[in-house]
Design a protein around this motif. Structure first.
Motif, PDB file in Angstrom:
ATOM      1  N   ALA A 169       0.817  -1.199   0.000  1.00 55.63           N
ATOM      2  CA  ALA A 169       0.000   0.000   0.000  1.00 55.63           C
ATOM      3  C   ALA A 169       0.856   1.256   0.000  1.00 55.63           C
ATOM      4  O   ALA A 169       0.349   2.355  -0.275  1.00 55.63           O
ATOM      5  CB  ALA A 169      -0.929   0.003   1.200  1.00 55.63           C
ATOM      6  N   ARG A 170       2.113   1.132   0.308  1.00 52.42           N
ATOM      7  CA  ARG A 170       2.988   2.300   0.378  1.00 52.42           C
ATOM      8  C   ARG A 170       4.096   2.273  -0.691  1.00 52.42           C
ATOM      9  O   ARG A 170       4.488   3.292  -1.201  1.00 52.42           O
ATOM     10  CB  ARG A 170       3.615   2.394   1.769  1.00 52.42           C
ATOM     11  CG  ARG A 170       2.587   2.595   2.866  1.00 52.42           C
ATOM     12  CD  ARG A 170       3.251   2.841   4.198  1.00 52.42           C
ATOM     13  NE  ARG A 170       2.258   3.055   5.242  1.00 52.42           N
ATOM     14  CZ  ARG A 170       2.545   3.327   6.502  1.00 52.42           C
ATOM     15  NH1 ARG A 170       3.809   3.403   6.875  1.00 52.42           N
ATOM     16  NH2 ARG A 170       1.583   3.514   7.385  1.00 52.42           N
ATOM     17  N   ILE A 171       4.610   1.083  -0.955  1.00 52.98           N
ATOM     18  CA  ILE A 171       5.683   0.947  -1.944  1.00 52.98           C
ATOM     19  C   ILE A 171       5.255  -0.073  -2.989  1.00 52.98           C
ATOM     20  O   ILE A 171       4.849  -1.188  -2.639  1.00 52.98           O
ATOM     21  CB  ILE A 171       6.991   0.518  -1.266  1.00 52.98           C
ATOM     22  CG1 ILE A 171       7.420   1.559  -0.222  1.00 52.98           C
ATOM     23  CG2 ILE A 171       8.093   0.310  -2.295  1.00 52.98           C
ATOM     24  CD1 ILE A 171       8.634   1.150   0.574  1.00 52.98           C
ATOM     25  N   THR A 172       5.338   0.315  -4.213  1.00 50.89           N
ATOM     26  CA  THR A 172       4.937  -0.597  -5.291  1.00 50.89           C
ATOM     27  C   THR A 172       5.869  -1.791  -5.299  1.00 50.89           C
ATOM     28  O   THR A 172       7.103  -1.639  -5.323  1.00 50.89           O
ATOM     29  CB  THR A 172       4.987   0.123  -6.650  1.00 50.89           C
ATOM     30  OG1 THR A 172       4.172   1.292  -6.579  1.00 50.89           O
ATOM     31  CG2 THR A 172       4.501  -0.785  -7.755  1.00 50.89           C
ATOM     32  N   PRO A 173       5.328  -3.040  -5.246  1.00 49.65           N
ATOM     33  CA  PRO A 173       6.189  -4.226  -5.161  1.00 49.65           C
ATOM     34  C   PRO A 173       7.111  -4.386  -6.341  1.00 49.65           C
ATOM     35  O   PRO A 173       8.165  -5.038  -6.228  1.00 49.65           O
ATOM     36  CB  PRO A 173       5.190  -5.373  -5.061  1.00 49.65           C
ATOM     37  CG  PRO A 173       3.940  -4.758  -4.563  1.00 49.65           C
ATOM     38  CD  PRO A 173       3.903  -3.380  -5.127  1.00 49.65           C
ATOM     39  N   THR A 174       6.764  -3.796  -7.513  1.00 48.20           N
ATOM     40  CA  THR A 174       7.613  -3.997  -8.687  1.00 48.20           C
ATOM     41  C   THR A 174       8.861  -3.137  -8.676  1.00 48.20           C
ATOM     42  O   THR A 174       9.767  -3.348  -9.482  1.00 48.20           O
ATOM     43  CB  THR A 174       6.782  -3.695  -9.939  1.00 48.20           C
ATOM     44  OG1 THR A 174       6.283  -2.355  -9.850  1.00 48.20           O
ATOM     45  CG2 THR A 174       5.606  -4.666 -10.058  1.00 48.20           C
TER      46      THR A 174
END
Length: 1720
Positions: free
Chosen positions: A663-668
């Motif tokens: 929700a805070r850092i894009t996993p990609t």
């Protein structure tokens, strides 16, 4: 109570008792035995068991019946119909049981007719010999045929008898038959009530179960001539089984050891007539039919009843059940009763052969209880139910009633619970699903339960049960081995049902009725293992349980760890729990998991499963965080595997510390190496990730990663990546805390990460898109989630820099050809007001410090520019105060944007209170009343509007004088802290605020009153000098008493300060001017003037001025008085005050109040001396002061006294003396404790008042007693020749001292006695001297005087005292000297009382109420005891000297003369040997010397009373001793005296004679004797006493006819007074005889027990007389010696020797012609 010797009484009973036989009511005995047999089929069970014990293999049971009297038999019917008729309608007549075992032997026939004479063969089950008698439950006269003999039982009343006869030759067989005619089937019997046929299916069930473990092979059941059922048993050959090596073969108690284990299979075949299945089934009742229809209806009960109340058609789908027609039902019934049905059941039996090893004593105890020894070898059989498919039946059969097999065989297999078989099943269960047959178990008598209570039997039974438990374990191992054999061809899942069945078989349930039995089997089952392990099924096959783990969820990453299958554990929970609780299996351990994880790397799927498992465990508190971290350290996963290259990336979990929040850092986006990839963490809840010790990858940490190489290059060049990252930052900006925001700002601002229309720029070089002042500014491009907050925080500008604005504006003005004027301060104000919210802080601060505003005021010059913070908002009132305000061409409004800007820049809206105060100060200094008034009015009018109340502390702290007061006019001013609002404070000199301003005092910060501490300090510095001032000041301070209460230290300080003015009368006359002085005469006008100041604690405000003129009394109003009382003043002086004041000026007190009141004052202080002496300072002051009042008697030479006959003055009054009082120190006064000394030295001492209270008070000061100061020097003359007065006085003293001390001994004052009469006897010496004088000297005065005395006591060496008297002594002086040594604290009256006792005669004393005789008799008794103790010691000395004489040289004289010496001090009690009554006193008061130890001892025995002139005058010493012994024996006989006591407490009888312990006495007896009756004998009444348990009448005690002549014959031999002899009877006492104060008591019970039986013979009579003669001697010796010792034994021998001749002479007469006197 004495102990009863039961062994001796039993021997006596067995010797002299009468024989009689015990009678037994046989019928009642059998009934009581049968009451124990309450189970069904008891008779059949016992007879079948007897057949098995006889070695039979077949039993035939036949019930003979009587036809019904009401229902005739069907004619011409077939056998099934006839049999059904018999079953339903006939009654029982006879039971015949036959077996083909060994016929009865002679011993068997003998035991058959003997109750409780069991079978002695230890291999047989029968033990108690009462089983056969169970036949009497239904039969009165059983008949037995066995071999060639018969036995018929019959009754003779209540006695059972038998008749035995031979069987005719033609009727003999090898069978044994019991014929039992039912009692209730006999019409002639009163209990005629024939029984119906027993329930045959139930009977068949019993017979089939009975066949299981007995040695029979078949049982046949007949009903009349019809064979109803047949049961047969077949056994396969046994197979030897090897005991598993991990099991112990010996039981815990060591009594038994398993020698062999076998297994065999068996089958039981049953065959029965079909008719028994339904013949006894009752017909169905109507209610049962209705219930069946309800169950079959398929609808609710309501719908069923609705059929009877509703005419509606039946519901759809409710079809009636098909039922057979009447004909069909008859056909079915006919088919059911014809023919037979068969069934067979297969069993497996495990047999354990056991060898026993018991001790002889244990075997004897078992044989005593069971009438047979324990077997050396025995066997225990275990029957288990084999596993079968749930869909199949345990038994198979054929026939129309095959279903009956389930009932017949229901108890054979342990499908519900296992039972204990002792031949037959008992009521005891085993706890396992295993039947246990243990013939060697010892049951209770009724054989329904196992005996677990009797000591040795229970031990045996527990050992047998332990073997059974071991057998169960072996059986379990065999079954598990079979499952293991199947494991090679079957998967584990296919073995679970069979293993579950095995686990359930050996799952423990509570056994009943006794739980101990099941517990013993269970403990043996588990404890027989040599190690804690048992083979079980696991995921890896059959393994020892120690290698298997409890089931856990299926985990792919732990596939190599053997665990119990979950299905198996769920189905066998109780067994698994037991395994776990006993330590046979453990849970999955961390070591197991570690081994599984270390063995290989996990793939991606296993990694996800492993993380999910770890999360569940740590959340469920099954594994803590440290344990998880340890697992992670050894876990490695292979991720990102490329299928083409067959390679991947290694992920060590030990290096992971963070996780990604999508929700805070894009996993990609790229993440750090210590962050778990989101693909693996997304399946694990965040809470569990955090419990791993992982933290969320923070924005700060991620940005540091992104701004580090190699990510930074892409971040600074890629506008797309920068917009993405900035969008994520903006999205989470509001959730970041302040430190994180600061960190983000610090990370991003140095880098060109901000996309603008002019390219990538640093944030501080960028502008908001809204800034359009110039076209070429680098404004930020919009990105997803863009927020102004973030841009502002990063430094993106919303406004143009001030220098740039001024520079560009100047450039524009110079380049443009415009006539417009340049910007002034108004334009700047309006521009900055428009962008006030966007101005950076540093620009705003710079603007505050820039002077660009013009001012207006009296002090402003042309062209002056000011900072905003130096100006006030426009206001005319402010101008009038001389302050500078801003000059604006437009109207100023604080709410406008321009006004808001000016206020933010520091413009002041109004002056603060400090500024106003400065204006007031300047006005005062310049004497400008108008300005002062304007400023004061502005302050008061705008106080609330301008918020001056919040500045009250600052205003009050101003030290400039700014306020007017009542005391001085303007311009004299004071600071706010220098004046107060309460006008009453002016009495202490404080300034008071002007009256018109007092309502506003709080606005100025003025206090109502000064601090109480400061008030007190002013009072201390300047006390009031007039009464008015004092009244006002004290009243004002009284009003503030509540504040004073909080200052206790202040009160203590002020209470001792001189602040109270004391006014005294002042005379104005010049001739006598001055303050009042009572020592001179003063007159004329006077007034009260201030005399001095006094401390409050020394001032008194009371009205009762008792010590007026000494103490300072003041009178003020109520409020002032209250203040004085609070700070220490008192109404009246306390004892402590008086003591202190008195110590300061005692003479003033004495001169003022006089002598009598001064003494009263001292008495008052004496009453409170205890409290006064707790104050050490006061004590020092008192003891150092001359305040003790004393007196001295001074002889008045001028007064001449003429005595007349009519003079009524007391002799003690001396009229030539006068008494003079004075004040003295403690060392100048003495306490008069001896009046004689006072009389001697009255002119030389100052005496304290002779009052006990004052004397104790003076003693506290250290005043000494006069007796301590006077030294007495005794001068005693020579000893006179005539010592008769001294001897007489000593005898009187020793005799009368007891009378005097008796009163002290009776009451609680006995502790007051210093020395008693015994001490006087040993330590007092009286001697007569020529004269006695005493010289008394007063040590510290140098004065001495002498006087004559008639008696005085001096001390001798040691503890002795010598009383010296003159020939004409004064008895009072003797008493006064003696009383000091008799009483601890003697009084004068004690000496007078002792004088009267010494001088009065005993008769006169007795007339006065003194019990002289009783007292002296008591003391004589004590002296007698003391004499005996002394004689015993002397006897020991004699024996010692005799031993020394034997060792002397030959020729030496046997008796040596001993030189005179001082004898040892002995007891001196009245009547004691050596007492003053019989001790001669020499001329100097000492005893005459003795001439030898033996002679001295004989003298003390009473043999020698007068001194001899020479040693040879008295003859040989031994002759004198023997003569003395005879004298003592005569005295002992004379000392026998009668007793008239009605009851005797034998505890006080000393030295009773006993014969049962080898001695005579045991010291104490506890039984009480009481007088029972008196009988006449030889002309006198003889008292007979009884013990507690005796109740015989005189007629029953015929033994007295023999005992009385014996005792009184001995009485006549010894010459004892017959009235002193008593007889008592106490069979429970060990006392033969006792002596109580000279009264002799003899026990008749001992004569009856020992002598009466043979008293009719010569030997018996001689033995009785000899015994009682020595007993008589023993008791007579107790009149001389109380204790048992050598002296008592010696006297007993001497008495026997002394009277032996008389005894022998009288004995012949007793034996030849003694006639026993009869008593009436």
């Amino acid at each position: 109570m004495a102990t009863l010797d039961f062994a001796r009484l039993r021997n006596q009973t067995m010797t002299d008792g009468q024989d009689s036989e015990v009678t037994v009511n046989t019928r009642a005995l059998i009934d009581k035995v049968l009451a124990r047999y309450s189970s069904e089929h008891t008779t059949l069970r016992e007879l079948i068991q007897n057949a098995s014990d006889a070695g039979a293999d077949k039993v035939v049971i036949r019930f003979d019946t009587d036809p019904s009297l009401s229902v005739p038999a069907p004619q011409g019917s077939d056998e099934p119909t006839l049999l059904k008729h018999i079953i339903q309608n006939h009654t029982l007549k006879r039971l015949i049981v036959s077996n083909n075992g060994t016929p009865f032997t002679a011993a068997d026939w003998s035991r058959l007719k003997s109750i409780a004479d069991g079978n002695p063969d230890e291999t047989k089950i029968g033990a108690f010999g009462v089983g056969f008698y169970s036949v009497f439950a239904d039969c009165d006269e059983p008949f037995v045929v066995s071999g060639d003999r018969t036995m018929a039982f019959y009754w003779k009343g209540n006695t059972l008898s038998t008749k035995v006869a031979a069987v005719p030759q033609e009727q003999r067989s090898s069978n044994t038959t019991f014929s039992l005619d039912y009692r209730q089937a006999n019409p002639a019997s009163l209990s005629y009530n024939p029984s119906k046929i027993p329930n045959l299916p139930t009977l068949c069930q019993f017979l089939a179960t009975s066949l299981t473990f007995v040695g029979l092979q078949s049982i046949e059941l007949y009903l009349d001539a019809f064979k109803v059922a047949t049961f047969s048993k077949k056994m396969s050959p046994s197979t030897d089984i090897r005991v598993p090596p991990g099991l112990r073969t010996e039981t815990e108690g060591g009594l038994m050891r398993v020698s062999q284990v076998t297994r065999q299979h068996s089958q039981i075949d049953a065959r029965w007539s079909n008719v028994i299945a339904s013949a006894q089934t009752p017909p169905k009742r109507a209610a049962d039919i209705v219930q069946a229809e309800v169950r079959n209806a398929g609808t609710t009960l309501k719908s069923f009843f609705s059929k009877f109340s509703s005419a509606q058609a039946p519901a759809k789908g409710a079809k009636p059940l098909p039922g057979p027609s009447h004909g069909e039902r008859n056909h079915t019934l006919s088919d059911d009763i014809f023919g037979v049905s068969e069934a067979v059941i297969f069993l497996q039996v495990c047999t354990v052969e056991v060898e026993t090893r018991v001790s002889r004593s244990f075997s004897a105890e078992i044989e005593r209880a069971t009438k047979k020894p324990p077997p050396r070898r025995t066997r225990i059989a275990l029957l288990t139910s084999p596993y079968n498919d749930p869909s199949t039946s345990l038994s198979s059969g054929s026939g129309t009633t095959t279903h009956l097999s389930s009932k017949i065989f229901s108890d054979i297999l342990p499908t519900k619970s296992g039972r204990i078989f002792i031949g037959f099943p008992t009521a005891q269960t085993t706890g396992f699903l295993v039947h246990i047959s243990a013939p060697s178990l010892i049951p209770t008598v009724e054989r329904e339960n196992v005996d677990m209570n009797a000591r040795y039997i229970s031990t045996w039974n527990i050992e047998v049960l332990r073997v059974a438990g071991l057998g169960c374990r072996i059986s379990y191992a065999l079954d598990m081995a079979e499952i293991q054999a199947m494991a090679s061809n079957s998967p584990v899942s296919a073995l679970i049902p069979r293993t579950t069945y095995l686990f359930q078989q050996y799952t423990t349930n509570a056994s009943h009725p006794s739980t101990k039995l099941g517990e013993a089997i269970e403990e043996a089952f588990w404890n027989c293992s040599k190690e804690r392990s048992i083979d079980i099924l696991s995921s890896k096959g059959i393994l020892p349980s120690r290698r298997v783990r409890m089931p856990a969820e299926t985990l792919s990453f732990l596939g190599e760890v053997p665990m119990v299958p979950q299905e198996l554990a769920t189905a066998s929970v109780a067994f698994m729990v037991n395994l776990h609780n006993r330590g046979y299996i453990s849970e999955l351990t961390m070591a197991d998991i570690r081994n599984g994880l270390e063995s290989r790397a996990l793939n991606e799927e296993e990694l996800v499963e492993f993380l999910k498992w770890c999360g569940a465990k740590v959340e469920g508190n099954e594994i803590d965080a440290s344990g998880i971290r340890n697992l992670f350290e050894i876990t490695v996963a292979n991720i990102d595997i490329n299928s083409e290259e067959a390679s991947g990336k290694i992920l060590p979990l030990g290096g992971i510390s963070t996780y990604v929040n999508a929700a805070r850092i894009t996993p990609t986006l790229p993440t750090p190496l210590d962050t778990i990839p989101f693909a693996f963490s997304k399946a694990v809840p965040v809470k569990q990730l955090q419990m791993f010790g992982w933290i969320e990858l923070s924005m700060v940490r991620w940005l540091r990663f992104m701004t580090a190489a190699p990510q930074l290059q892409e971040f600074c060049t890629s506008e797309k990546l920068a917009c993405h990252v900035l969008g994520l930052i903006a999205k989470s900006w509001d959730q970041l805390d302040a430190p994180s925001k600061e960190a983000v700002i610090g990370i991003l601002t140095p880098h060109t990460i901000m996309p603008t229309k002019m390219g990538m720029r640093r944030p501080e070089e960028s502008y908001f898109p809204t800034v359009k002042l110039f076209e070429d500014l680098p404004t930020v491009k919009q990105f997803t989630g863009s927020k102004d907050k973030l841009l502002l925080a990063l430094g993106v500008r919303k406004t143009v820099d001030l220098p740039m604005v001024f520079d560009r504006m100047r450039n524009r003005d110079s380049t443009q050809q415009s006539k417009k004027a340049p910007w002034n301060h108004v334009d700047l104000i309006r521009y900055f007001a428009s962008v006030i919210d966007e101005l950076p802080k540093k620009d705003l601060d710079r603007l505050r410090q820039t002077p660009f505003l013009p001012g207006e005021g009296s002090t402003v010059k042309q062209g002056n520019l000011f900072k905003a913070q130096d100006l006030y908002a426009p206001d005319q009132a402010i101008l009038s105060l001389g302050l500078t305000q801003v000059k604006l061409p437009f109207e100023y409004r604080a709410s406008s944007r321009e006004g808001a800007l000016l206020l933010r820049l520091g413009l002041k809206q109004w002056p603060d209170s400090v500024t106003i105060a400065n204006v007031l100060f300047r006005a005062g200094q310049s004497n400008d009343r108008q300005l002062y008034t304007l400023a004061l009015e502005y302050f008061l009018q705008n106080h609330y509007r301008n918020g001056y109340a919040a500045e009250i502390k600052q205003f009050a702290s101003i030290t400039h004088p700014i306020l007017p007061t009542e005391q001085a006019p303007f311009p004299t001013l004071v600071a706010s802290f220098q004046c107060f609002a309460n006008e009453q404070a002016a009495c202490l000199g404080y300034a008071i605020l002007r009256a018109d301003l007092r309502p506003h005092a709080e606005k100025f910060g003025i206090q109502r009153d000064p601090s109480i501490k400061d008030c007190m300090q002013r009072l201390l510095r300047q006390p009031p000098k007039t009464k008015v001032e004092a009244e006002m000041q004290f009243a004002y301070l009284a009003a503030r008493s509540s504040e004073l209460d909080q200052q206790r230290s202040l009160i203590n300080e002020i209470s001792t300060a001189a602040i109270v003015p004391i006014f005294r009368k002042y005379f104005l006359d010049p001739n006598c001017s001055g303050f009042e002085d009572r020592t001179i005469r003063q007159a004329g006008k006077s007034e009260f003037r201030l005399h001095h100041f006094e401390a409050p604690e020394a001032v008194f405000v009371g009205r009762d001025q008792e010590y007026q003129g000494i103490l300072d009394y003041v009178q003020y109003g109520a409020q002032a008085t209250a203040f004085l009382l609070k700070i220490g003043a008192k109404h009246e002086p306390s004892s402590h005050d008086l003591a202190y004041l008195l110590s300061k000026s005692p003479s003033r007190f004495l001169n003022t109040i006089g002598q009598e009141r001064y003494l009263d004052l001292l008495r008052k202080l004496a009453d409170h001396a205890g409290n006064l002496w707790t104050d050490k300072d006061l004590v020092r002051t008192l003891t150092g002061s001359r305040l003790l009042l004393g007196y001295r008697d001074i002889k008045d030479e001028s007064r001449k006294v003429v005595l007349t006959e009519e003079d009524t003055l007391d002799d003690l009054e001396d009229q030539g003396m006068h008494r003079e009082f004075s004040l003295n120190n403690a060392n100048e006064v003495v306490i008069v404790d001896d009046v004689n000394y006072l009389t001697m030295f009255r002119e030389f001492i100052i005496a304290a008042p002779q009052e006990e209270l004052l004397e104790e008070f003076y003693a506290r000061f250290g005043v000494k007693k006069i007796s301590e100061l006077v030294k007495a020097d005794r001068r005693i003359g020579v000893i006179v020749r005539d010592q008769v007065p001294a001897q007489k006085l000593r005898r009187d003293i020793l005799e009368r001292a007891r009378l005097f001390l008796h009163e002290y001994e009776r009451d609680a004052s006995s502790k007051s006695i210093r020395h008693d009469a015994k001490w006087l006897n040993s330590n007092l010496l009286v001697q007569c001297v020529s004269d006695i004088s005493i010289r008394f000297s007063l040590t510290d005065r140098g004065v001495a005087t002498s006087s004559k005395r008639t008696a005085v006591i001096t001390r001798t060496r040691g503890s002795g005292i010598t009383l010296n008297i003159t020939p004409k002594y004064d008895t009072y002086e003797v008493s006064r000297e003696l009383i000091k040594h008799l009483i601890n604290r003697p009084k004068q009256n004690d000496a007078i009382a002792l004088e009267r006792i010494l001088t009065e005669s005993l008769r006169r004393l007795q007339e006065k109420g003194i019990n002289v005789e009783r007292i002296l008799r008591k003391k004589e008794y004590e002296a007698r005891i003391a004499k005996q103790q002394e004689l015993e010691k002397e006897l020991e000395d004699q024996q010692r000297l005799a031993e020394q004489a034997k060792q002397a040289k030959p020729g030496a004289s046997p008796i040596e003369t001993i030189e005179p010496h001082t004898p040892e001090k002995g007891l001196s009690m009245p009547g004691a040997f050596g007492s003053p009554d019989n001790t001669e006193i020499m001329g100097n008061g000492r005893r005459s010397p003795d001439r030898g130890v033996l002679n001295n001892w004989a003298k003390k025995l009473g043999f020698k009373t007068t001194p001899s002139a020479s040693p040879a005058a008295d003859g040989p010493q031994i002759s004198r001793d023997l003569q003395a012994t005879k004298t003592n024996i005569a005295n002992a006989i004379k000392d026998c005296r009668p007793t008239n006591m009605q009851s005797i407490k034998t505890k006080v009888h000393q030295d009773p004679t006993e014969l049962d312990r080898g001695g005579y006495c045991n010291g104490e007896q506890w039984e009480n004797l009481h007088k029972a009756f008196s009988i006449p004998y030889s002309g006198r009444l003889i008292d007979i006493y009884f013990g507690k348990q005796q109740s015989e009448s005189p007629k029953e005690l015929y033994q007295l006819n023999s005992f009385l002549p014996l005792v009184f014959g001995l009485t006549s031999i010894f010459g004892v007074n017959p009235d002193a002899v008593n007889i008592f009877l106490d069979s429970s006492s060990n006392t033969v005889a006792f002596n109580m104060n000279g009264s002799l008591f003899f026990n008749l019970a001992w004569f009856i027990s020992l002598h009466f039986g043979r008293y009719g013979t010569v030997e018996g009579r001689l033995r009785a007389f000899d015994s009682w003669f020595f007993t008589y001697c023993h008791e007579l010796a107790h009149n001389l010696v109380t204790d048992h010792n050598a002296r008592h034994n010696w006297y007993q021998q001497q008495i026997a020797i002394e009277f032996s001749q008389q005894y022998r002479a009288a004995l012949s007469g007793f034996l030849q012609g003694a006639q026993e006197e009869k008593y009436t």
